[in-house]
Design a protein around this motif. Structure first.
Motif, short mmCIF file in Angstrom:
data_model
loop_
_atom_site.label_atom_id
_atom_site.label_comp_id
_atom_site.label_asym_id
_atom_site.label_seq_id
_atom_site.Cartn_x
_atom_site.Cartn_y
_atom_site.Cartn_z
N UNK A 115 14.04 -26.20 58.03
CA UNK A 115 14.80 -26.62 59.08
C UNK A 115 14.11 -27.18 60.52
N UNK A 116 15.23 -27.17 61.55
CA UNK A 116 14.45 -27.56 62.77
C UNK A 116 13.81 -26.31 63.36
N UNK A 117 12.64 -26.75 64.05
CA UNK A 117 11.83 -25.87 64.80
C UNK A 117 12.39 -25.41 65.91
N UNK A 118 11.99 -24.36 66.41
CA UNK A 118 12.33 -23.76 67.92
C UNK A 118 11.18 -24.22 69.02
N UNK A 119 10.15 -24.86 68.54
CA UNK A 119 9.12 -25.06 69.50
C UNK A 119 8.50 -26.27 68.85
N UNK A 146 10.86 -24.14 82.57
CA UNK A 146 9.50 -23.78 81.66
C UNK A 146 8.93 -22.54 82.33
N UNK A 147 8.76 -22.37 83.71
CA UNK A 147 8.28 -21.25 84.26
C UNK A 147 8.96 -20.08 84.36
N UNK A 148 10.60 -20.09 84.36
CA UNK A 148 11.48 -19.20 84.22
C UNK A 148 11.40 -18.61 82.90
N UNK A 149 11.22 -19.32 81.83
CA UNK A 149 10.98 -19.01 80.46
C UNK A 149 9.98 -18.26 80.23
N UNK A 160 -4.17 -25.03 71.57
CA UNK A 160 -2.95 -25.31 71.13
C UNK A 160 -1.90 -24.73 72.19
N UNK A 161 -1.02 -25.65 72.57
CA UNK A 161 -0.08 -25.10 73.46
C UNK A 161 1.40 -25.15 72.80
N UNK A 162 1.95 -24.11 73.08
CA UNK A 162 3.38 -24.29 72.47
C UNK A 162 4.39 -24.24 73.61
N UNK A 163 5.39 -25.53 73.34
CA UNK A 163 6.46 -25.61 74.29
C UNK A 163 7.59 -25.79 73.45
N UNK A 164 8.84 -25.42 74.13
CA UNK A 164 10.04 -25.30 73.56
C UNK A 164 10.60 -26.64 73.74
N UNK A 165 10.35 -27.55 74.68
CA UNK A 165 11.17 -28.79 74.80
C UNK A 165 9.94 -30.00 75.09
N UNK A 166 10.13 -30.99 74.58
CA UNK A 166 9.31 -32.07 74.85
C UNK A 166 9.29 -32.67 76.15
N UNK A 170 -6.72 -27.86 85.26
CA UNK A 170 -7.51 -28.73 84.02
C UNK A 170 -6.49 -29.69 83.69
N UNK A 171 -7.00 -30.39 82.69
CA UNK A 171 -6.23 -31.62 82.02
C UNK A 171 -6.25 -31.22 80.61
N UNK A 172 -5.34 -31.49 79.87
CA UNK A 172 -5.25 -31.55 78.19
C UNK A 172 -5.20 -33.08 77.84
N UNK A 173 -6.16 -33.42 76.77
CA UNK A 173 -6.20 -34.70 76.35
C UNK A 173 -5.36 -34.36 75.08
N UNK A 174 -4.36 -35.00 74.93
CA UNK A 174 -3.39 -34.68 73.75
C UNK A 174 -3.79 -35.21 72.49
N UNK A 175 -4.08 -34.73 71.34
CA UNK A 175 -4.51 -35.26 70.14
C UNK A 175 -3.30 -35.23 69.13
N UNK A 176 -2.37 -34.31 69.23
CA UNK A 176 -1.23 -34.15 68.21
C UNK A 176 0.08 -33.32 68.86
N UNK A 177 1.01 -33.64 68.45
CA UNK A 177 2.22 -33.05 68.93
C UNK A 177 3.07 -32.96 67.56
N UNK A 178 3.22 -31.84 67.15
CA UNK A 178 4.00 -31.48 65.89
C UNK A 178 5.19 -30.57 66.28
N UNK A 179 6.33 -30.67 65.37
CA UNK A 179 7.38 -29.64 65.52
C UNK A 179 6.99 -28.31 64.85
N UNK A 180 6.98 -27.32 65.28
CA UNK A 180 6.63 -25.81 64.64
C UNK A 180 7.97 -25.47 64.10
N UNK A 181 7.81 -25.22 62.72
CA UNK A 181 9.06 -25.08 62.22
C UNK A 181 9.11 -23.45 61.62
N UNK A 182 8.05 -23.03 62.02
CA UNK A 182 7.64 -21.44 61.83
C UNK A 182 7.41 -21.31 60.24
#
Length: 169
Positions: free
Chosen positions: A70-74, A125-128, A89-95, A54-66
């Protein structure tokens, strides 16, 4: 002194394991996602059989501060899939895991769970993802081991009390 500290640390780890395994197991039973980790692993190992591209059309990317500051982890990636026009919504740890243009992102969708995963991400990413699923499976299995031990000790204690009460009468 060192032996006592080691025993205290071991007791701390056991208490943490009990709390985490209970929360994860009960939470996944309530949300009806108990076997998701196993099914996601199955999907990753048999991508041709259990995943759909499938393909995701990205609308928004934001830092998740939880919940803290401070700085977010994802990072939280919000968008619409081309396959069925659903918002996800897809959560990633690195851009760096995302494609460079940040417009379209190729995805895998698990046929078993309906979860989405990055398709062209690096091996890191797959290992994580795999490690996090194995960890969740560990906590779910350890819940039953702990429950069995508590049940065994409870029954042993009840028998001992009953036998002691019977002798003292």
């Amino acid at each position: 002194m060192i032996k006592r500290a080691g025993i205290a640390f071991l007791a701390f780890l056991i208490v943490c394991n009990v709390i985490i395994s209970t929360v994860i197991t009960i939470g996944s039973l309530i949300t009806d996602s108990y076997l998701n980790e196993y099914e996601n692993l199955k999907s990753f190992r048999n991508k041709n059989k259990y995943t759909v591209n499938d393909v995701l059309l990205i609308k928004q990317i934001s830092e998740d501060t939880g919940t803290g500051e401070g700085t977010g982890l994802s990072y939280l990636v919000k968008g619409i899939t081309l396959g069925n026009q659903s918002e996800i919504q897809l959560r990633v740890t690195k851009l760096e895991y995302l494609k460079e243009n940040f417009d379209k992102q190729p995805l895998y969708k698990s046929k078993l769970t309906g979860n989405f995963f990055l398709r062209d991400a690096p091996l890191e990413y797959y290992n994580f993802q795999t490690r996090s699923w194995y960890l969740a499976i560990y906590f779910k299995v350890s819940f039953y081991v702990i429950f069995g031990l508590v049940l065994y000790k409870g029954i042993s204690y009840a028998r001992e009390r009953w036998f002691y009460a019977k002798i003292t009468r």
